[in-house]
Design a protein around this motif. Structure first.
Motif: not given
Lengths: 332, 375
Positions: A32, A105, A116, B57-58, B61, B64-65, B103, B106-107, B110-111, B137
């Motif tokens: 990562m 974005l 991250s 796009l929206l 965005l 996830t936020t 978290f 998003n993060v 990715i993990l 988490i």
């Protein structure tokens, strides 16, 4: 000035390899972090924009010329003219909202990658410390150690770079003024050369300091404290740190570079063989070509991910082991 | 928040919840995409398409936020998890905080995406059915009530609806006015390509043109359109000219049809459409002087002086003894501050058609501006 080496490189490498081999959970954070960190292979987190700068310096006039050629072509073709008209007639608010969405974005992407990266690096370092201590290494324990330190890590990524950037910009403006003005031209040039050399030395010092600073943060110190501690260690251990960094860079170059060269050679060999067999055989070769090509590409991606994960973990372990040898020694 | 009978959700159940979420987004996208398909012309289609991109796009965005963190904090999950009876909770069974969810989505994701999504597949092997982001988490996904059949039906329904809307939109687009506009654009592109090829292959005498082929029936129909234009019945002329275009066989016939459509548009004060059709006329038949002249007229009307000069010059080069073309050329020269050449062209137009009062008027007007001491 510099004291006798506090560490034995072969011992560091031996232990780092043992840790890397044993704790595969660390590879996750290594992968990562490797995918999010930019910069040289010196230590895996050198802040650097050299690639983009190189592109600008190598092709200073590329963009404007190409744009003007494209515009010229567009206005001379009825088709291009019609499509251009279509895009011109799109209402401005739509473009504004599109622009805002893209900007949103991009900002989101930057913030997310910073968090991250901090999380991945922090967890990797926390995991390595646990491994050194012989404690449990897991996603959970590493993450819990990292969460309170993410802000400090991000501070370390942004603030020093921002200070360096502003200083460099201010000095550049000053030197340009000095050089433009006739009476101060010579002084300006001399000062600019001296400043450039000083900048390069400072940047090297900062890069090494940063390696130690992130480890200080993981020990619970504040970001500012850690940065200064990092500078102190880098000052005392500049030579030894440089040597370690260069060795790390060479090793990662060899470990990642050699398999990649072999794979590229295979790809080129395959393409070359395809060309040699001639055009007539080409249709019948398309199937096998796609199949073997896909296997090679997938192998390439898998191998690269795996190698970059292990090499990143290994290098981080080397630095952490070295850090443990000098921890607290240069606090004053 | 949880009852005692709840247990950690299996990989397939979580995958289904994820598919339900995706299907809901697909449904939203297909509804927005429908507006693109239902557009009446290319301009509207492009505007709606950009709006479609903005929506994508929206959604990317905000999902996830805001959407997922908010819903998971307050209800235990997004629409997918809720319809499947799942909830994201911490180890004590409470809903996660907004910050934790932010978290996680998003993060954390990715993990789990590291090593080609291995972190998600870890649920299959892990005894507690935890993904890597759950471990990071301290969360788990529990089955509050086993609603997977509802989730499955919802997923299929959402996908089916999205597919139906998409296909319906596609059918509308392929049979409506948008199709013609696209075909025109495509034809224009193909013709430009053909001209490029043609320009690269000069014939023996160096002349690059095709014969002026026109059938008798086409000629009669074209004359009828011409009469409609003379009688100022521009809408009817436009419709008839469109029909004429459908019957055009040769490039020259196409050029005439486009020319007539363009003229109807011109008199209907739709300058962009007129310009487009005159352009199509000259692209269809590159030596079509009339098309260039009208194109220049339209450009003069729109204040595009440079282009008007270029196209009117092309018209007089092709047919130097046409009074109309000389008049347009003269006016274009005047707008480009080439006074002497302008007067010369305007006088030539009168020479060629001495009884035309419009040409005399133009000359007088322009002479008034230029003389006696210049502009």
């Amino acid at each position: 000035m510099e004291e006798k080496s506090d560490w034995n490189i072969s011992e560091l490498y031996e232990k780092a390899w043992a840790i890397t081999k044993k704790y595969k959970t660390l590879w996750i954070f290594g992968a990562m972090f490797a995918s999010l960190a930019s910069g040289s292979s010196f230590n895996g987190n050198f802040p650097s924009d050299s690639d983009s700068l190189e592109k600008i310096f190598n092709n200073p006039s590329d963009t404007p010329e190409k744009v003007s050629q494209v515009l010229g072509a567009a206005t001379s073709s009825p088709f291009a003219e019609m499509t251009q008209n279509l895009f011109t007639n799109v209402p401005l608010p739509i473009y504004l909202i599109l622009g805002l969405s893209i900007a949103g974005l991009v900002i989101y992407g930057i913030v997310l990658s910073l968090i991250s990266k901090a999380y991945a690096e922090g967890s990797l370092l926390a995991g390595i410390q646990n491994a050194i201590k012989g404690q449990e290494v897991s996603i959970s324990t590493s993450s819990q150690t990292t969460f309170p330190r993410i802000k400090s890590l991000i501070w370390l990524y942004i603030i020093p770079m921002l200070v360096i950037f502003i200083t460099v910009m201010a000095l550049t403006v000053l030197f340009v003024i000095l050089i433009i003005a006739e009476p101060t031209r010579i002084i300006g040039i001399i000062l600019a050369i001296v400043a450039l050399i000083l900048y390069l030395v400072f940047y090297l010092w900062y890069s090494i300091a940063n390696i130690w600073a992130v480890r200080e943060v993981m020990e619970g110190k504040s970001a500012k404290e850690s940065l200064f501690a990092g500078f102190r260690i880098a000052k005392k251990k500049l030579g030894a740190s440089l040597l370690l960094g260069i060795l790390n860079a060479v090793i990662s170059g060899l470990v990642i570079g050699i398999p990649m060269i072999i794979l590229f050679a295979l790809i080129f060999g395959f393409v070359f063989a395809g060309v040699l067999t001639g055009k007539d055989n080409l249709p019948s070769l398309i199937g096998p070509f796609i199949a073997i090509g896909s296997i090679v590409v997938i192998t390439f991606i898998l191998l690269f991910t795996f190698l970059s994960a292990t090499v990143t973990t290994f290098k981080a372990a080397v630095w952490s082991l070295a850090y443990n040898k000098i921890k607290g020694k240069y606090d004053k | 928040m949880t009852n005692n009978s709840s247990h950690n959700a299996a990989f397939w159940h979580r995958l289904l919840a994820n598919l339900t979420d995706n299907a809901a987004f697909m449904l939203l996208y297909s509804i927005v995409l429908l507006s693109v398909f239902q557009s009446q012309n290319l301009q509207q289609a492009l505007n709606n398409f950009i709006i479609f991109i903005i929506v994508i796009l929206l959604v990317g965005l905000l999902s996830t936020t805001i959407y997922l963190p908010f819903f998971t904090t307050n209800f235990g999950g997004g629409i997918g998890k809720l319809l499947n009876g799942l909830a994201v909770v911490d180890n004590s069974g409470k809903f996660l905080t907004f910050k934790q969810n932010l978290f996680r989505y998003n993060v954390g994701y990715i993990l789990s995406s590291t090593f080609f999504g291995l972190g998600f597949f870890a649920i299959l092997k892990d005894p507690a059915r935890l993904a890597w982001h759950d471990k990071a988490i301290g969360s788990k996904v529990i089955v509050k009530s086993n609603l997977w059949p509802v989730g499955l039906i919802a997923t299929i329904t959402f996908y089916a609806l999205a597919g139906f809307i998409f296909m319906n939109g596609l059918t509308t687009a392929s049979s409506g006015p948008l199709k013609n506009e696209f075909e025109q654009l495509f034809n224009l592109y193909m013709q430009v390509q053909r001209i490029k090829q043609f320009e690269n292959m000069p014939s023996a005498d160096g002349k690059k043109t095709t014969p002026k082929t026109i059938s008798q029936s086409f000629s009669i129909q074209a004359q009828k359109v011409g009469e409609l234009l003379d009688n100022q019945r521009y809408n009817e002329a436009n419709t008839s000219a469109q029909a004429l275009l459908e019957t055009a066989q040769s490039d020259y016939e196409k050029a005439i049809a486009y020319q007539l459509i363009g003229e109807a548009n011109f008199f209907l004060k739709d300058a962009p459409a007129a310009k487009k059709n005159f352009t199509l006329a000259v692209v269809s038949y590159p030596d079509f002087a009339l098309g260039y002249a009208y194109l220049a007229e339209t450009e003069l009307y729109g204040g595009e002086w440079k282009e008007a000069l270029e196209h009117s010059k092309k018209a007089v080069t092709l047919e130097p003894n046409n009074a109309h073309y000389q008049n347009v050329y003269g006016r274009a020269l005047f707008e480009n501050n080439q006074d002497e050449a302008s007067l010369e062209a305007l006088k030539k137009a009168i020479q060629l058609d001495p009884n035309n009062s419009l040409y005399k008027n133009d000359l007088a007007e322009i002479q008034k501006i230029i003389n006696p001491s210049g502009r």
